[in-house]
Design a protein around this motif. Structure first.
Motif, PDB file in Angstrom:
ATOM      1  N   LEU A 122      -7.061   7.146  69.314  1.00  0.00           N
ATOM      2  CA  LEU A 122      -8.456   6.675  69.299  1.00  0.00           C
ATOM      3  C   LEU A 122      -9.427   7.847  69.152  1.00  0.00           C
ATOM      4  CD1 LEU A 122      -8.517   3.819  71.928  1.00  0.00           C
ATOM      5  CD2 LEU A 122      -9.173   3.686  69.524  1.00  0.00           C
ATOM      6  N   SER A 123      -9.140   8.952  69.815  1.00  0.00           N
ATOM      7  CA  SER A 123     -10.019  10.112  69.710  1.00  0.00           C
ATOM      8  C   SER A 123     -10.028  10.653  68.292  1.00  0.00           C
ATOM      9  CB  SER A 123      -9.553  11.201  70.670  1.00  0.00           C
ATOM     10  OG  SER A 123      -9.571  10.697  71.973  1.00  0.00           O
ATOM     11  N   VAL A 131     -22.723  10.652  68.183  1.00  0.00           N
ATOM     12  CA  VAL A 131     -22.705  11.604  67.072  1.00  0.00           C
ATOM     13  C   VAL A 131     -23.329  10.986  65.837  1.00  0.00           C
ATOM     14  CG1 VAL A 131     -21.211  12.784  65.459  1.00  0.00           C
ATOM     15  CG2 VAL A 131     -20.788  12.953  67.897  1.00  0.00           C
ATOM     16  N   ARG A 142     -11.439   5.937  79.121  1.00  0.00           N
ATOM     17  CA  ARG A 142     -11.544   7.055  78.172  1.00  0.00           C
ATOM     18  C   ARG A 142     -11.704   6.560  76.736  1.00  0.00           C
ATOM     19  NH1 ARG A 142      -7.251  10.073  81.702  1.00  0.00           N
ATOM     20  NH2 ARG A 142      -8.672  11.144  83.081  1.00  0.00           N
ATOM     21  N   THR A 143     -11.085   5.420  76.509  1.00  0.00           N
ATOM     22  CA  THR A 143     -11.263   4.837  75.166  1.00  0.00           C
ATOM     23  C   THR A 143     -12.742   4.524  74.929  1.00  0.00           C
ATOM     24  OG1 THR A 143      -9.127   3.800  75.430  1.00  0.00           O
ATOM     25  CG2 THR A 143     -10.518   3.013  73.624  1.00  0.00           C
ATOM     26  N   VAL A 181     -13.853  15.384  74.483  1.00  0.00           N
ATOM     27  CA  VAL A 181     -13.301  14.115  74.947  1.00  0.00           C
ATOM     28  C   VAL A 181     -11.779  14.149  74.878  1.00  0.00           C
ATOM     29  CG1 VAL A 181     -13.091  11.671  74.370  1.00  0.00           C
ATOM     30  CG2 VAL A 181     -15.330  12.759  74.385  1.00  0.00           C
ATOM     31  N   ARG A 182     -11.279  14.672  73.762  1.00  0.00           N
ATOM     32  CA  ARG A 182      -9.814  14.729  73.602  1.00  0.00           C
ATOM     33  C   ARG A 182      -9.191  15.646  74.644  1.00  0.00           C
ATOM     34  NH1 ARG A 182      -7.665  15.484  67.644  1.00  0.00           N
ATOM     35  NH2 ARG A 182      -5.728  15.294  68.805  1.00  0.00           N
ATOM     36  N   ALA A 198     -12.282   8.594  66.400  1.00  0.00           N
ATOM     37  CA  ALA A 198     -13.681   8.927  66.718  1.00  0.00           C
ATOM     38  C   ALA A 198     -14.127  10.163  65.958  1.00  0.00           C
ATOM     39  CB  ALA A 198     -13.808   9.160  68.229  1.00  0.00           C
ATOM     40  N   PHE A 199     -13.229  11.140  65.866  1.00  0.00           N
ATOM     41  CA  PHE A 199     -13.577  12.371  65.147  1.00  0.00           C
ATOM     42  C   PHE A 199     -13.833  12.092  63.665  1.00  0.00           C
ATOM     43  CE2 PHE A 199     -12.304  16.109  62.697  1.00  0.00           C
ATOM     44  CZ  PHE A 199     -13.213  17.020  63.209  1.00  0.00           C
ATOM     45  N   ALA A 252     -19.860  10.079  59.368  1.00  0.00           N
ATOM     46  CA  ALA A 252     -21.290   9.799  59.578  1.00  0.00           C
ATOM     47  C   ALA A 252     -22.137  10.984  59.161  1.00  0.00           C
ATOM     48  CB  ALA A 252     -21.543   9.460  61.052  1.00  0.00           C
ATOM     49  N   GLN A 297      -9.067  13.888  77.884  1.00  0.00           N
ATOM     50  CA  GLN A 297      -8.008  12.876  77.864  1.00  0.00           C
ATOM     51  C   GLN A 297      -6.652  13.543  78.044  1.00  0.00           C
ATOM     52  OE1 GLN A 297      -8.647  10.952  74.155  1.00  0.00           O
ATOM     53  NE2 GLN A 297     -10.102   9.470  75.001  1.00  0.00           N
ATOM     54  N   ALA A 314     -18.494   8.903  69.725  1.00  0.00           N
ATOM     55  CA  ALA A 314     -18.596   8.720  68.273  1.00  0.00           C
ATOM     56  C   ALA A 314     -19.934   8.109  67.892  1.00  0.00           C
ATOM     57  CB  ALA A 314     -17.451   7.837  67.783  1.00  0.00           C
ATOM     58  N   THR A 343     -14.733   9.265  62.391  1.00  0.00           N
ATOM     59  CA  THR A 343     -15.992   8.514  62.284  1.00  0.00           C
ATOM     60  C   THR A 343     -17.193   9.447  62.320  1.00  0.00           C
ATOM     61  OG1 THR A 343     -14.921   6.755  63.490  1.00  0.00           O
ATOM     62  CG2 THR A 343     -17.311   6.609  63.258  1.00  0.00           C
ATOM     63  N   ALA A 344     -17.138  10.402  63.262  1.00  0.00           N
ATOM     64  CA  ALA A 344     -18.266  11.336  63.394  1.00  0.00           C
ATOM     65  C   ALA A 344     -18.435  12.165  62.132  1.00  0.00           C
ATOM     66  CB  ALA A 344     -18.024  12.248  64.592  1.00  0.00           C
ATOM     67  N   SER A 379     -14.662   7.732  74.419  1.00  0.00           N
ATOM     68  CA  SER A 379     -14.550   8.318  73.076  1.00  0.00           C
ATOM     69  C   SER A 379     -15.340   7.516  72.056  1.00  0.00           C
ATOM     70  CB  SER A 379     -13.082   8.410  72.656  1.00  0.00           C
ATOM     71  OG  SER A 379     -12.559   7.109  72.512  1.00  0.00           O
ATOM     72  N   MET A 422      -4.482   6.802  73.293  1.00  0.00           N
ATOM     73  CA  MET A 422      -5.755   7.474  73.578  1.00  0.00           C
ATOM     74  C   MET A 422      -6.061   8.563  72.563  1.00  0.00           C
ATOM     75  SD  MET A 422      -7.164   6.159  76.061  1.00  0.00           S
ATOM     76  CE  MET A 422      -6.942   5.248  77.543  1.00  0.00           C
ATOM     77  N   MET A 430      -8.337   3.202  79.661  1.00  0.00           N
ATOM     78  CA  MET A 430      -9.322   2.276  79.067  1.00  0.00           C
ATOM     79  C   MET A 430     -10.724   2.886  79.086  1.00  0.00           C
ATOM     80  SD  MET A 430      -9.373  -0.574  77.615  1.00  0.00           S
ATOM     81  CE  MET A 430     -10.571  -1.688  77.025  1.00  0.00           C
ATOM     82  N   VAL A 472     -16.159  15.442  70.258  1.00  0.00           N
ATOM     83  CA  VAL A 472     -14.843  14.819  70.143  1.00  0.00           C
ATOM     84  C   VAL A 472     -13.766  15.719  70.734  1.00  0.00           C
ATOM     85  CG1 VAL A 472     -13.103  14.061  68.494  1.00  0.00           C
ATOM     86  CG2 VAL A 472     -15.478  13.387  68.188  1.00  0.00           C
TER      87      VAL A 472
END
Lengths: 206, 133
Positions: A4-5, B14, B3-4, B125-126, A8-9, A15, B129, B11, A11-12, B7, A1, B1, B122
């Motif tokens: 994955l976060s 954003v 939470r995935t 979210v983290r 995501a960070f 972007a 989690q 993203a 990616t952000a 996240s 998890m 799942m 982010v």
């Protein structure tokens, strides 16, 4: 998890960075203007057999291949303060012929003016006039279908405070052309100098 | 799942946000600032482009023919240039550099804002989690 976060960070952040780069690229692209055809052959300086004088016909179009200028020519008169009118500030500005000067090819100094920059619209039609050199060619198409071809004799930058009125508008013994725009250091929303191109008639066709 | 998915959605949000903010900045600055400045410029200078050409000549020539020739012409009588203008022509307006500078600042500010919002999302979210796991 947590992994994955992290993605995501990343990616952000990517972007956001991409968007900022794209914004600057767009700005730069809008500032440029496509240049016209570049002719390498330069005509010889100065008329050899004396000036050929044309009859009066108002200029319709101005072409300067060396700096990619190909523009219609409008008429200009006098402003309220007695100074010469200038073309309007528009996106695709044109050159203007001072209507109390001789038409191109007539005996005397014919005067054509254009902007170097047009404020928020960017480059003016005479943006690269300072790149002209002695011997470069200038073609003026006339309303009667004829044309007058001039050859640059000199390019001068002068302070506006000391504008050489006599040299620009004074009598001469052959058909000549003056192209005038601004140049030099900037002051507020204008320029401190004028750039003047002096040219003499080389060939003419009726 | 769940939470995935959460996240991933953060993203995506954003990314969308980051793309819209500079668009607003561009749209807001370019249109209103350029038009008014250009509208005011011609009034400070001579006059209207094409429609004024035919009318300006006849109305001005008779009234000005006497004065400017007498003051500005170098005293040769009737010269090749019928009426010699006074002063230097004003053939350059330089407000473009200011405009592009403010545009650049707006875009940069928008991008920085988008980055900050994305980072905050982010981080939240983290944190959720971490506390949930």
């Amino acid at each position: 998890m947590i992994r994955l976060s992290g993605r995501a960070f990343v990616t952000a952040a990517l972007a956001a960075l991409l968007v900022s780069c794209a914004g600057h690229g767009g700005d730069g692209a809008s500032a440029t203007r496509p240049s016209g055809t570049h002719v390498s052959a330069r005509s010889s300086a100065g008329p050899a057999n004396g000036p050929q004088v044309l009859g009066r016909s108002v200029p319709a179009r101005l072409r300067i291949p060396e700096i990619g200028v190909d523009t219609p020519v409008m008429r200009l008169g006098l402003a309220q303060d007695g100074s010469v009118q200038v073309p309007p500030i528009t996106a695709h500005d044109r050159a203007g012929w001072y209507q109390y000067s001789p038409t191109p090819g007539q005996m005397g100094p014919s005067v054509i003016l254009g902007h170097v920059t047009v404020g928020a619209y960017g480059d003016g039609v005479f943006r690269h006039l300072d790149r002209l050199r002695r011997g470069d060619g200038i073609t003026v198409r006339l309303e009667n279908g004829g044309s007058a071809e001039f050859t640059v004799t000199s390019v001068r930058t002068v302070a506006k405070a000391d504008f050489p009125t006599k040299e620009v508008y004074g009598d001469v013994d052959r058909p000549e052309l003056r192209l005038i725009t601004c140049g030099g250091p900037r002051s507020g929303d204008g320029y401190l100098d004028n750039l003047i191109v002096f040219a003499a008639l080389s060939t003419a066709s009726h | 799942m769940r939470r995935t998915v959460l996240s991933a959605m953060a993203a995506a949000c954003v990314a969308v946000l980051a793309s819209t903010v500079p668009a607003f900045a561009d749209g807001a600055s370019a249109a209103p600032t350029t038009r008014p400045s250009s509208a005011s410029e011609p009034s400070a200078r001579p006059s209207v482009p094409a429609s004024a050409e035919p009318s300006a000549a006849p109305t001005r020539e008779p009234s000005r023919a006497a004065a400017p020739v007498a003051t500005a012409a170098p005293g040769k009588g009737r010269g090749q240039v019928g009426v010699v203008p006074s002063g230097a022509p004003d053939t350059g307006v330089t407000t473009s550099s200011d405009g592009s500078g403010s545009d650049g600042m707006l875009i940069g500010g928008g991008a920085a804002g988008a980055l900050a919002v994305g980072g905050a999302a982010v981080f939240l979210v983290r944190r959720r989690q971490a506390t949930g796991a």
